[in-house]
Design a protein around this motif. Structure first.
Motif, PDB file in Angstrom:
ATOM      1  N   THR A   1      17.153  94.296  59.931  1.00 44.91           N
ATOM      2  CA  THR A   1      15.876  93.848  59.370  1.00 44.91           C
ATOM      3  C   THR A   1      14.800  93.755  60.451  1.00 44.91           C
ATOM      4  O   THR A   1      15.085  93.433  61.605  1.00 44.91           O
ATOM      5  CB  THR A   1      16.021  92.467  58.699  1.00 44.91           C
ATOM      6  N   ILE A   2      13.561  94.040  60.061  1.00 43.31           N
ATOM      7  CA  ILE A   2      12.477  93.981  61.040  1.00 43.31           C
ATOM      8  C   ILE A   2      12.160  92.520  61.363  1.00 43.31           C
ATOM      9  O   ILE A   2      12.491  91.614  60.611  1.00 43.31           O
ATOM     10  CB  ILE A   2      11.216  94.724  60.541  1.00 43.31           C
ATOM     11  N   ILE A   3      11.520  92.318  62.506  1.00 41.64           N
ATOM     12  CA  ILE A   3      11.185  90.965  62.966  1.00 41.64           C
ATOM     13  C   ILE A   3       9.920  90.478  62.258  1.00 41.64           C
ATOM     14  O   ILE A   3       8.884  91.145  62.290  1.00 41.64           O
ATOM     15  CB  ILE A   3      10.976  90.944  64.492  1.00 41.64           C
ATOM     16  N   ASN A   4      10.015  89.325  61.624  1.00 38.58           N
ATOM     17  CA  ASN A   4       8.885  88.729  60.928  1.00 38.58           C
ATOM     18  C   ASN A   4       7.981  88.026  61.951  1.00 38.58           C
ATOM     19  O   ASN A   4       8.347  86.988  62.509  1.00 38.58           O
ATOM     20  CB  ASN A   4       9.394  87.737  59.876  1.00 38.58           C
ATOM     21  N   ILE A   5       6.815  88.578  62.185  1.00 39.17           N
ATOM     22  CA  ILE A   5       5.900  88.054  63.199  1.00 39.17           C
ATOM     23  C   ILE A   5       5.321  86.697  62.793  1.00 39.17           C
ATOM     24  O   ILE A   5       5.067  85.826  63.644  1.00 39.17           O
ATOM     25  CB  ILE A   5       4.759  89.059  63.465  1.00 39.17           C
ATOM     26  N   ASP A   6       5.131  86.481  61.493  1.00 37.66           N
ATOM     27  CA  ASP A   6       4.586  85.195  61.036  1.00 37.66           C
ATOM     28  C   ASP A   6       5.472  84.028  61.456  1.00 37.66           C
ATOM     29  O   ASP A   6       4.972  82.938  61.763  1.00 37.66           O
ATOM     30  CB  ASP A   6       4.441  85.199  59.506  1.00 37.66           C
TER      31      ASP A   6
END
Length: 375
Positions: free
Chosen positions: A318-323
């Motif tokens: 899964t991609i990294i959630n920047i929020d």
């Protein structure tokens, strides 16, 4: 007790993360009171070396050679070579024949490591040599040190150590840009570092209307560096990613002092590893007072005083959630009254308490001290 620390290349010491660890480990033996010697094996530098070393029974990189260096020693400490081999086994046998009482301790920094060796087909011959040699270690290696929880590796009892770090001389004076969030990525970039998750996360953040200025700072070289550059350009994030290339120790820490958080390994699953991340880069970040982003559970988060300084993401694709990073940093800043220097000093204080090299090598020293009583 008299000991000898083996190294396979004089280029290991100095500015690389591994080099600094080797220097610090050696110094910790000396500081503990052991009479130590440092020995570097020869390594051929001709253009055929990479091919020759993959041939059966070849003895190079390093060249395993017996000499009088080992006479009168009580113990040897060595790191696992990139690939164990028949000459390596013969080398150990010869030492044990000459000095049956000597204790040989081998460190395996990452276990298991098979997927690292088999990622590239060119390394398969090394993998085969290693797989054959490892079956013959019993009776030659007395203990294996590791940062994982295995009680035995290859039938040999383990000593659990921590991946220690030399915290001396590293600044924790922060001077980051208050209008940006700066994320450090320091590595010899390989397929398991997984920083594509972070670059893709950055694209997703801006696609969804994100307005923070997020900058990724890539420090180092390695086989994955080109793909990271291409991906950043492909997804339109190249203006938010800075690639510095190889830097020395002082230059690295200068860049880290401008950052707000350090990104550890984000792709452990790619080499089949689902244990605790205990990598050196985590220590390097904490030595500069940085909190951590990781793609797996870490040994750092097992420590009560340090747990709050680690933001863990799942060990998957899964991609990294920047929020989440933004919210996490905002919360940390509130906890420390927006005093980034106080935050940095606190991280550094606890990191040194638990990951300084003397503490990290405690199990090894206790094992050798116990043997010394019987000598």
């Amino acid at each position: 007790m008299k000991g000898i620390y083996f190294s396979y290349s004089d280029t290991e010491t100095g500015n690389s993360g591994v080099g600094r660890k080797i220097d610090a480990q050696y110094q910790s033996f000396c500081n503990h009171g052991f009479d130590m010697e440092f020995y570097v094996f020869r390594k051929p530098v001709d253009k055929w070396n990479k091919i020759v070393r993959r041939l059966p029974f070849s003895n190079n990189t390093p060249v395993w050679e017996n000499n009088k260096k080992y006479e009168g020693k009580d113990f040897i400490y060595l790191r696992r070579p990139q690939a164990m081999s028949r000459p390596f086994i013969n080398f150990l046998k010869k030492i044990k024949q000459q000095n049956p009482q000597i204790k040989i301790i081998m460190e395996i920094p990452t276990f298991p490591y098979d997927k690292e060796m088999t990622k590239d087909w060119f390394n398969y011959p090394l993998f085969i040599k290693d797989k054959i040699a490892r079956k013959k270690l019993e009776g030659l290696i007395d203990r294996i040190t590791c940062v994982s929880d295995e009680k035995q590796i290859y039938g040999i009892e383990t000593i659990k150590i921590r991946n220690g770090f030399d915290f001396q001389g590293n600044s924790v004076e922060r001077h980051s840009d208050l209008d940006s969030i700066n994320i450090a990525c320091v590595a010899w970039f390989s397929f398991w570092h997984g920083y594509d998750r972070l670059i893709n996360g950055l694209k997703s953040y801006y696609d969804q209307g994100g307005d923070y200025n997020i900058i990724l700072h890539f420090i180092g070289e390695g086989p994955e560096l080109t793909s990271y550059k291409e991906l950043a350009k492909e997804v339109g994030m190249d203006s938010h990613v800075i690639f510095y290339g190889k830097k020395n120790k002082d230059e690295i820490f200068s860049i880290l002092c401008k950052c707000n958080i350090g990104a550890g390994t984000l792709g452990m699953y790619r080499k089949g590893y689902f244990g605790l991340d205990a990598s050196l880069k985590l220590r390097e970040y904490m030595a500069s007072g940085l909190p951590l982003i990781t793609g797996a559970e870490t040994d750092v988060s097992q420590i009560k005083e340090l747990k709050r300084f680690v933001l863990e993401y799942p060990n998957d694709e899964t991609i990294i959630n920047i929020d989440i990073i933004i919210a996490y940093l905002n919360n940390l800043n509130l906890m420390f009254n927006n005093d980034e220097n106080m935050l940095g000093r606190t991280i550094r204080l606890y990191a040194e308490k638990y990951f300084g090299m003397i503490v990290a090598m405690k199990g090894v020293f206790e094992y050798l001290d116990h043997i010394a009583i019987d000598i």
